[in-house]
Structure formats: C-alpha cells, structure tokens
Motif scaffolding. Structure first.
Motif, PDB file in Angstrom:
ATOM      1  N   THR A 270       9.134  -4.341  -9.717  1.00  0.00           N
ATOM      2  CA  THR A 270       9.656  -3.574 -10.847  1.00  0.00           C
ATOM      3  C   THR A 270      11.171  -3.469 -10.723  1.00  0.00           C
ATOM      4  O   THR A 270      11.732  -3.559  -9.625  1.00  0.00           O
ATOM      5  N   SER A 271      11.837  -3.274 -11.844  1.00  0.00           N
ATOM      6  CA  SER A 271      13.293  -3.146 -11.815  1.00  0.00           C
ATOM      7  C   SER A 271      13.729  -1.926 -11.007  1.00  0.00           C
ATOM      8  O   SER A 271      14.768  -1.956 -10.340  1.00  0.00           O
ATOM      9  N   SER A 272      12.931  -0.865 -11.037  1.00  0.00           N
ATOM     10  CA  SER A 272      13.292   0.343 -10.279  1.00  0.00           C
ATOM     11  C   SER A 272      13.177   0.099  -8.779  1.00  0.00           C
ATOM     12  O   SER A 272      14.026   0.545  -8.003  1.00  0.00           O
ATOM     13  N   ALA A 273      12.135  -0.622  -8.335  1.00  0.00           N
ATOM     14  CA  ALA A 273      11.990  -0.920  -6.906  1.00  0.00           C
ATOM     15  C   ALA A 273      13.080  -1.864  -6.434  1.00  0.00           C
ATOM     16  O   ALA A 273      13.585  -1.756  -5.311  1.00  0.00           O
ATOM     17  N   ALA A 274      13.478  -2.802  -7.306  1.00  0.00           N
ATOM     18  CA  ALA A 274      14.507  -3.783  -6.948  1.00  0.00           C
ATOM     19  C   ALA A 274      15.892  -3.168  -6.869  1.00  0.00           C
ATOM     20  O   ALA A 274      16.779  -3.720  -6.202  1.00  0.00           O
ATOM     21  N   ALA A 275      16.093  -2.030  -7.552  1.00  0.00           N
ATOM     22  CA  ALA A 275      17.418  -1.413  -7.613  1.00  0.00           C
ATOM     23  C   ALA A 275      17.479  -0.065  -6.901  1.00  0.00           C
ATOM     24  O   ALA A 275      18.517   0.591  -6.938  1.00  0.00           O
ATOM     25  N   ALA A 276      16.413   0.346  -6.229  1.00  0.00           N
ATOM     26  CA  ALA A 276      16.348   1.676  -5.620  1.00  0.00           C
ATOM     27  C   ALA A 276      17.499   1.894  -4.641  1.00  0.00           C
ATOM     28  O   ALA A 276      17.899   0.992  -3.910  1.00  0.00           O
ATOM     29  N   SER A 277      18.030   3.111  -4.614  1.00  0.00           N
ATOM     30  CA  SER A 277      19.133   3.427  -3.709  1.00  0.00           C
ATOM     31  C   SER A 277      18.660   3.559  -2.268  1.00  0.00           C
ATOM     32  O   SER A 277      19.435   3.385  -1.326  1.00  0.00           O
ATOM     33  N   SER A 278      17.382   3.884  -2.079  1.00  0.00           N
ATOM     34  CA  SER A 278      16.777   3.883  -0.747  1.00  0.00           C
ATOM     35  C   SER A 278      15.419   3.201  -0.839  1.00  0.00           C
ATOM     36  O   SER A 278      14.780   3.204  -1.891  1.00  0.00           O
ATOM     37  N   GLY A 333      23.978 -13.943 -17.471  1.00  0.00           N
ATOM     38  CA  GLY A 333      23.326 -13.813 -16.174  1.00  0.00           C
ATOM     39  C   GLY A 333      23.678 -12.566 -15.397  1.00  0.00           C
ATOM     40  O   GLY A 333      23.063 -12.282 -14.370  1.00  0.00           O
ATOM     41  N   SER A 334      24.658 -11.801 -15.873  1.00  0.00           N
ATOM     42  CA  SER A 334      25.055 -10.594 -15.137  1.00  0.00           C
ATOM     43  C   SER A 334      23.982  -9.516 -15.155  1.00  0.00           C
ATOM     44  O   SER A 334      24.065  -8.537 -14.414  1.00  0.00           O
ATOM     45  N   SER A 335      22.943  -9.700 -15.982  1.00  0.00           N
ATOM     46  CA  SER A 335      21.832  -8.738 -16.006  1.00  0.00           C
ATOM     47  C   SER A 335      20.714  -9.113 -15.039  1.00  0.00           C
ATOM     48  O   SER A 335      19.741  -8.369 -14.885  1.00  0.00           O
ATOM     49  N   ASP A 336      20.847 -10.237 -14.378  1.00  0.00           N
ATOM     50  CA  ASP A 336      19.818 -10.727 -13.465  1.00  0.00           C
ATOM     51  C   ASP A 336      19.641  -9.743 -12.307  1.00  0.00           C
ATOM     52  O   ASP A 336      20.604  -9.393 -11.626  1.00  0.00           O
ATOM     53  N   LEU A 337      18.409  -9.308 -12.074  1.00  0.00           N
ATOM     54  CA  LEU A 337      18.137  -8.364 -10.994  1.00  0.00           C
ATOM     55  C   LEU A 337      18.625  -8.887  -9.650  1.00  0.00           C
ATOM     56  O   LEU A 337      19.073  -8.116  -8.796  1.00  0.00           O
ATOM     57  N   ARG A 338      18.509 -10.176  -9.456  1.00  0.00           N
ATOM     58  CA  ARG A 338      18.908 -10.765  -8.181  1.00  0.00           C
ATOM     59  C   ARG A 338      20.414 -10.704  -7.998  1.00  0.00           C
ATOM     60  O   ARG A 338      20.907 -10.401  -6.895  1.00  0.00           O
ATOM     61  N   TYR A 339      21.146 -10.981  -9.051  1.00  0.00           N
ATOM     62  CA  TYR A 339      22.605 -10.919  -9.000  1.00  0.00           C
ATOM     63  C   TYR A 339      23.078  -9.482  -8.784  1.00  0.00           C
ATOM     64  O   TYR A 339      23.981  -9.220  -7.973  1.00  0.00           O
ATOM     65  N   VAL A 340      22.462  -8.558  -9.468  1.00  0.00           N
ATOM     66  CA  VAL A 340      22.896  -7.160  -9.429  1.00  0.00           C
ATOM     67  C   VAL A 340      22.568  -6.500  -8.093  1.00  0.00           C
ATOM     68  O   VAL A 340      23.363  -5.726  -7.548  1.00  0.00           O
ATOM     69  N   ASN A 341      21.399  -6.826  -7.527  1.00  0.00           N
ATOM     70  CA  ASN A 341      20.877  -6.036  -6.413  1.00  0.00           C
ATOM     71  C   ASN A 341      20.831  -6.732  -5.052  1.00  0.00           C
ATOM     72  O   ASN A 341      20.582  -6.073  -4.048  1.00  0.00           O
ATOM     73  N   LEU A 342      21.059  -8.033  -5.004  1.00  0.00           N
ATOM     74  CA  LEU A 342      20.815  -8.741  -3.746  1.00  0.00           C
ATOM     75  C   LEU A 342      22.063  -9.359  -3.131  1.00  0.00           C
ATOM     76  O   LEU A 342      21.954 -10.230  -2.260  1.00  0.00           O
ATOM     77  N   PHE A 343      23.234  -8.906  -3.549  1.00  0.00           N
ATOM     78  CA  PHE A 343      24.473  -9.435  -2.978  1.00  0.00           C
ATOM     79  C   PHE A 343      25.480  -8.311  -2.777  1.00  0.00           C
ATOM     80  O   PHE A 343      25.509  -7.343  -3.531  1.00  0.00           O
ATOM     81  N   ALA A 344      26.309  -8.479  -1.750  1.00  0.00           N
ATOM     82  CA  ALA A 344      27.432  -7.572  -1.507  1.00  0.00           C
ATOM     83  C   ALA A 344      28.720  -8.343  -1.731  1.00  0.00           C
ATOM     84  O   ALA A 344      28.840  -9.512  -1.338  1.00  0.00           O
ATOM     85  N   SER A 345      29.686  -7.692  -2.370  1.00  0.00           N
ATOM     86  CA  SER A 345      30.960  -8.331  -2.687  1.00  0.00           C
ATOM     87  C   SER A 345      31.986  -8.057  -1.585  1.00  0.00           C
ATOM     88  O   SER A 345      32.147  -6.915  -1.139  1.00  0.00           O
ATOM     89  N   TYR A 346      32.646  -9.117  -1.137  1.00  0.00           N
ATOM     90  CA  TYR A 346      33.704  -8.996  -0.145  1.00  0.00           C
ATOM     91  C   TYR A 346      34.983  -9.609  -0.712  1.00  0.00           C
ATOM     92  O   TYR A 346      35.018 -10.061  -1.847  1.00  0.00           O
ATOM     93  N   THR A 347      36.023  -9.663   0.090  1.00  0.00           N
ATOM     94  CA  THR A 347      37.322 -10.121  -0.390  1.00  0.00           C
ATOM     95  C   THR A 347      37.268 -11.523  -0.986  1.00  0.00           C
ATOM     96  O   THR A 347      37.801 -11.780  -2.069  1.00  0.00           O
ATOM     97  N   SER A 348      36.609 -12.432  -0.286  1.00  0.00           N
ATOM     98  CA  SER A 348      36.628 -13.837  -0.708  1.00  0.00           C
ATOM     99  C   SER A 348      35.333 -14.306  -1.352  1.00  0.00           C
ATOM    100  O   SER A 348      35.206 -15.481  -1.690  1.00  0.00           O
ATOM    101  N   GLY A 349      34.375 -13.437  -1.494  1.00  0.00           N
ATOM    102  CA  GLY A 349      33.117 -13.882  -2.084  1.00  0.00           C
ATOM    103  C   GLY A 349      31.994 -12.893  -1.903  1.00  0.00           C
ATOM    104  O   GLY A 349      32.224 -11.690  -1.744  1.00  0.00           O
TER     105      GLY A 349
END
Length: 478
Positions: A270-278, A333-349
């Motif tokens: 579910t979108s809620s499980a994929a985006a949960a804060s904990s 594609g910015s609404s993709d659950l995978r893009y939103v929830n499965l990556f951390a942004s750093y300086t170079s990528g």
C-alpha cells in the motif's frame, strides 16, 4: 579429453543464534558418523536446510554479491568512475582484475557449497521419511529441490552462454550427488532442463501446502514462509527460467498462476506502508515470492548506501541526471512510490534506501517481517514476464499497467506498439529491481550489444564469467 569439474563439498555453518542449528555446526563431510547424527530425525533435516538459507544470505551470495553488489555492478547500476571504486573493474567487465576475480570465486564457491548442502539432504531424506511429522517431509524435500534449481540457474546465468546465443555450449556442472568427485560441464539447455525437472518435482511436493505464513509459528520452520522456497516461489522461478530459455508459453503459464491463484498471498504494497515514517516497508515485503533474511543487512546497507561525510556520497550511488532519467521525473515519474520513498539524496546523487533498517522497530512481532529482507523473486516480475509473453500487445500493456498503477504511475495507452511495450518493460525492470541484481541478466538474455550505461560492446568474453582459476586448475582444464 572430456572436460571435468571438481566441486569441493564444504558445508556451511549457522550464522545466527537461536535457530536450533547446533548439530549442524559439528558436521564434517569426511565423517559419515556425524552426518548420520545430524540426519537422525526431522529436526536435523530442518537445521540443515535453515543453515543453507543462512549461508545464502551472506555477502558472498545473495547478501551482497548477487543482489546489491557485484552483479548490479555488472548491470551498470552505480556511478563507478573512480579507479578506487570497489566495482570499477566489475563495471568494465575486467575479469582479470584481482578484486573482480575475488568476487567471481566467492560466488562460485559459496553457491556450490550450498548445493552440496541440499544434496546431502536429498540423498538421505528418503531413508528417513518415516521420521517426519505432518507434511514436513514434503516441505523439506521440496524446498531442497527448489534451492538446487535456483542455485544452478544463477550459476548458469553468470558462467554460461545465453540460450539465445548457444544453448548447446558446455557451461557448468549440474551436481545432484554428495561426495568428492568430478562432474562434467553440461550444455546450457541441459542445465535448464535439469533445473525445470527439479522444479517440477518441487512443485508437486510443495503443492501439498501452498499457504504463506507471515508471522511466527509454534514450529519455527513453518514461520515466515516467504523466506523459504515455497510453492509460489517455485512457480515464479519456473516463469523466470522458461523466459530465459525462450519458452514464452511455459513462462506465461507459470507467471499467470502466480498472478491469479496466488494473488491473495502476495498483495501489492500500500502507498501508506511504502511511505510510512516508521516501520516503512522498503522492500515491499508482501510482494515477495521468495526472499532471504540477512541478520547483518544493516551492516551491508550502511557500508554501501550511507555516508558520514556532510558533503560526500555513499559508495554505491547514481548521479542526479541518471536518477531523473531512470524514473522519468520530467514526464510524470516524480509520483512513483519507488522514486519518492526508496532513495536518499546526497550532494552528487542518490543512493538506495531499500535495505535501510533504521526506522524499523526492534523486537516487535508486528514488524519483524520487515527486517533483514533481501528480495530474490518478487510478484512484479511475474507481471513483467506476462507482459512480455502474451499473444497481444494490448494484453501485455494490461499486465504492465497493473504494476504501474500500484506504483503511483499513470497507465500506458492500450494501443502502443510492440516495440514501445518492450521498451516500457525494460524501464520497469530498471525501476523495480534497483540494487537487486537482476538487470544484467535481462540484457544477457536478450544478447544486447551493450548493457545500458556502458560504452563496452558485449561479447562472449564479457557476458560469460570465467570460472575461478583454482577450479580450472583442479579440473585439469587448460
């Protein structure tokens, strides 16, 4: 002279406490007495199988090399421009590089150790059938057969030619006995046939209990059965192998069985499980047909996908531009659950957070199933296989749109061309299986000129990994 291969049969040990594997730790392949002590009753067979799963979850196997690490380096998943990068040689298919040779040797050795372990189970289990209770004989034997197929197939995908190139070329040994002896290298198609034979027998045994248990059971062996080669995992592997073989009819049949008959056991996250804060479900656990539990997964994830430097980037990352292209952020594609929830942004990528464990509450039975998960076969792959194997493009689009809708993306038009559908399927493999080690196999199966992201033209010398030097020496193959 006929080519022969010597397989060293070294047994694994248990890597986590509390699994009831003490007898397993004492096993030595030279000691018939100790083997008999291990396999005196049902619990010994269970311990041996659990020990094998634990071996497969370590770094040399699926804990790193065959998922987030070495094989995804082959698949060009990460930025590896620095000559000091651990996968610099890997991404350039430099199999003479000492570091790359070490990865290759550890994969080969570990998988054949695991094969030796399941063969030891299989050569003895029928004589002890009466010592099993309930349905456990079927489960243990079925899982062992399924693992033997899985491990040989992944060895084939690395060390053999793709069937589309030459299915008759000698590749690897398919080992079905236990003991120190030489085994002939057999043709690619023979290995595939042996895998499918083992899976057919496994499906019959495991079909006696198709249920998926997601919580702890009074019998630990019957708990968290997504972490076992269960019936649905067997069907998923049949679909994967048949597609690799080029038998789209058989691949579609197996994939459809999972999609239709197994639907209730593997709901989309579910979108809620994929985006949960904990307690975020980062690996989309409910969709796993088969996954391994790695109790050191946080160590692996922290080493590769995090950094303590304020202006740094993790070891394994992709650039900002590659990330935007991968998830098509300029075209919805910015609404993709995978893009939103499965990556951390750093300086170079960006780096993957799929294996992070920080936000999962410890020692809570409601969330234990989220910890330490390494995906091996997932539900979405069945939809991709079905989309590729259906008779009509319209039906294929329908399968692909099911995954897209559940990932927060718009659906594709039903009337797209077959070429466009193929392109969209590839995009989905890239998005879905990041840090899971499957993309290199996709390109190899199709024998593409290049792997996306590389400038190297592919050929036998780059597609097919050389077998380890010491194995070649012991086998007298020069």
């Amino acid at each position: 002279m006929q080519s022969k291969y010597l397989i060293y049969l070294l047994l694994c040990t248990c890597f986590a406490a509390g699994t009831g594997c003490k007898k397993w730790l004492d096993v030595q392949p030279q000691s018939d007495i100790r083997e008999k002590e291990l396999f005196t009753d049902e619990s010994g067979f269970k311990d041996a199988l659990i020990g094998t799963y634990q071996l497969l979850a370590t770094k040399p196997a699926y804990g790193e090399n065959l998922t987030m690490g070495f094989v995804d380096g082959l698949g060009q998943r990460y930025a590896t421009t620095s000559t000091t990068h651990p996968f610099y040689g890997t991404a350039r298919y430099d199999y003479t590089n000492s570091g790359v040779k070490s990865y290759i040797s550890s994969v080969w050795g570990t998988l054949y150790k695991a094969i030796a372990n399941v063969n030891n189970i299989l050569v003895q289990i029928d004589d002890k059938k009466n010592s099993f209770t309930g349905n456990n004989y079927n489960l243990v034997k079925g899982e062992a057969l399924a693992l033997r197929a899985l491990l040989h197939f992944d060895l084939l995908r690395l060390f053999g030619a793709a069937p589309v190139v030459d299915g008759n070329r000698p590749s690897i040994p398919y080992v079905t006995t236990f003991g120190n002896k030489t085994y002939p290298l057999i043709a690619v198609n023979e290995v595939i046939g042996a895998c499918l034979t083992d899976l057919s027998a496994a499906a019959e045994l495991l079909g006696t209990d198709k249920s998926i248990r997601v919580q702890y059971n009074d019998d630990p062996f019957l708990s968290y059965t997504r972490n076992h080669m269960n019936y649905w995992a067997v069907k998923g592997l049949q679909a994967r192998i048949n597609l690799y073989k080029g038998d789209k009819t058989a691949a579609l049949t197996a994939a459809r069985e999972v999609i239709t008959d197994g639907a209730t056991s593997f709901p989309f996250v579910t979108s809620s499980a994929a985006a949960a804060s904990s307690n975020r479900d980062r690996s989309y656990t409910t969709e796993q047909l088969f996954c391994l539990y790695a109790y050191k997964i946080s160590d692996y994830a922290d080493e590769y996908f995090k950094t303590t430097s304020a202006n740094g980037t993790p070891v394994l990352y992709t650039t900002n531009s590659n990330m935007a292209t991968l998830y098509e952020t300029a075209s919805g594609g910015s609404s993709d659950l995978r893009y939103v929830n499965l990556f951390a942004s750093y300086t170079s990528g960006y780096s993957s957070t799929k294996y992070w464990q920080d936000d999962i509450v410890k020692n809570n039975s409601n969330y234990d199933y989220l910890r330490g998960i390494i995906p091996v076969i997932r539900l979405s792959e069945m939809y991709y296989i079905a989309a590729e194997c259906t008779a009509t493009t319209t039906e294929g689009v329908g399968y692909l749109n099911t995954v897209r809708s559940n990932r927060g993306l718009s659906t594709l038009p039903a009337n797209i061309s077959a070429a466009t559908l193929e392109s969209e399927i590839l995009k989905e493999y890239k998005k879905e299986m990041y840090a899971e080690g499957q993309l290199f196999y996709y390109f190899k199966r199709k024998n593409t000129t290049r792997v996306d992201g590389s400038t190297i033209n592919m050929n036998d010398a780059t597609w097919i990994l050389p077998q380890p030097d010491d194995e070649v020496e012991f086998a007298n193959r020069f």
